[in-house]
Design an enzyme around this catalytic site. Sequence first.
Site, PDB file in Angstrom:
ATOM      1  N   ARG A  50       0.824  -1.083  -0.024  1.00 59.64           N
ATOM      2  CA  ARG A  50      -0.023   0.089  -0.189  1.00 59.64           C
ATOM      3  C   ARG A  50       0.979   1.265   0.037  1.00 59.64           C
ATOM      4  NH1 ARG A  50      -5.423   0.390   1.287  1.00 59.64           N
ATOM      5  NH2 ARG A  50      -5.282  -1.642   2.310  1.00 59.64           N
TER       6      ARG A  50
ATOM      7  N   ARG B 227       1.713  -4.840  -7.066  1.00 65.00           N
ATOM      8  CA  ARG B 227       1.287  -5.736  -6.397  1.00 65.00           C
ATOM      9  C   ARG B 227       1.443  -7.051  -7.276  1.00 65.00           C
ATOM     10  NH1 ARG B 227      -4.113  -4.738  -2.706  1.00 65.00           N
ATOM     11  NH2 ARG B 227      -3.450  -2.976  -1.651  1.00 65.00           N
TER      12      ARG B 227
END
Length: 430
Positions: A277, A391
Amino acid sequence: MHDIRAIRENPAAFDAALARRGKAPVSSQILALDSERRACIQEAEAAQADINSASKQVGAAKAKGDEAEFERLRGLVSEKKAQVANLTEQAKVKDEALTDVLMGIDNLPYDDTPHGADEADNVEIRRWGTPATFEFAPKEHFELPATQDGLDFETAGKISGSRFVILSGAIARMHRALAQFMLDTHVNENGLTETNTPVLVRDEAMRGTGQLPKFAEDSYQTTNGWWLIPTSEVTLTNIVSGLTLDETQLPRRYTAHSLCFRSEAGSAGRDTAGMLRQHQFEKVEMVSVTHPDHSRTELDRMTKCAEGILERLELPYRTVALCVGDMGFGARRTHDIEVWLPGQNAYREISSCSVCGDFQARRMNARFRPAGGGKPEFVHTLNGSGLAVGRCLIAVLENGQQADGSVEIPKVLRPYMGNASKISADGSLA
């Protein structure tokens, strides 16, 4: 934004759809504002009609030499003009208030969107691949020997603060390779048009896709008023803002690789380790602009495009339909794709594909002209990650980790990485 006519015609259905999202009924508030706005408009029109009638009589009174009638009519015209100006301003204020209310209301879910309050109620659609069994305890991406020189959080923190990272060497090359592979696949195999768009946009663009006014705190704004895009959904979707397309021009399918910026407001303490994140990250985005009759089918197509990237990378995943309580503000139905991360022993979101119906199109005034004639209609819009590059990098590193500290490179990525088959424990390509 919502169609005020649809709310007028069936306010109970509107409130019932919002109730599925756990929202309080608002149709009475909306219809009251709408009624007041329309009353002002009607009164202004009636006053204008009086002006038009009196103006015709003024000349006649003047010609007859009837000064008293002439002055009365002149006074009436003046009074009515002031009344029209006042009512027009009131109507404008009420119209702006009505628009603000409609802009802040979540999109209505499709009937096939699952019920539920939160992520625990999401419905799994399918799984692909089997998570690998390791003969050792699998590590997270930032713990791998192969990444120790390629992921630099400390220097990034010195330069920019928390939730930034500097990629270097083989890790930076793999990150670039992933984005290139995604774009090539979407363009050459999935029929999307490669697009390169700005990362700075005006208020209107953010408002058009639903980031404003509700989610201003989630994005970054420059001192001169531009916004840094949270996703290229904003720019790709706004390509059709203000346009009336021919039906034959639909569907339009775009893809773009871009930097994305998010303040992550309200996410303190979540996923702070590693690069899961970040405030700045890269994503390959997909956007479709379709005929209303085809948007639900297009969602399934878009989902398959994103899933196909993971399959070619041989990364296990599962696809879930988000319940109404977990779905985003602008979506009518959303499919999340979650990739397997062995370091976390969990599936984590890597793509979110949503159909918005005409919700964004109304905000952007994006329409199409039916082939058979008739009034222009609003297009439908969809967006999805194809995929989040960072990711995906995490997933490749964690799923490819070996007992000796190296990382195996997926076969489809090797041509993008000088035909190397692995990243060695020391971080070099081999």
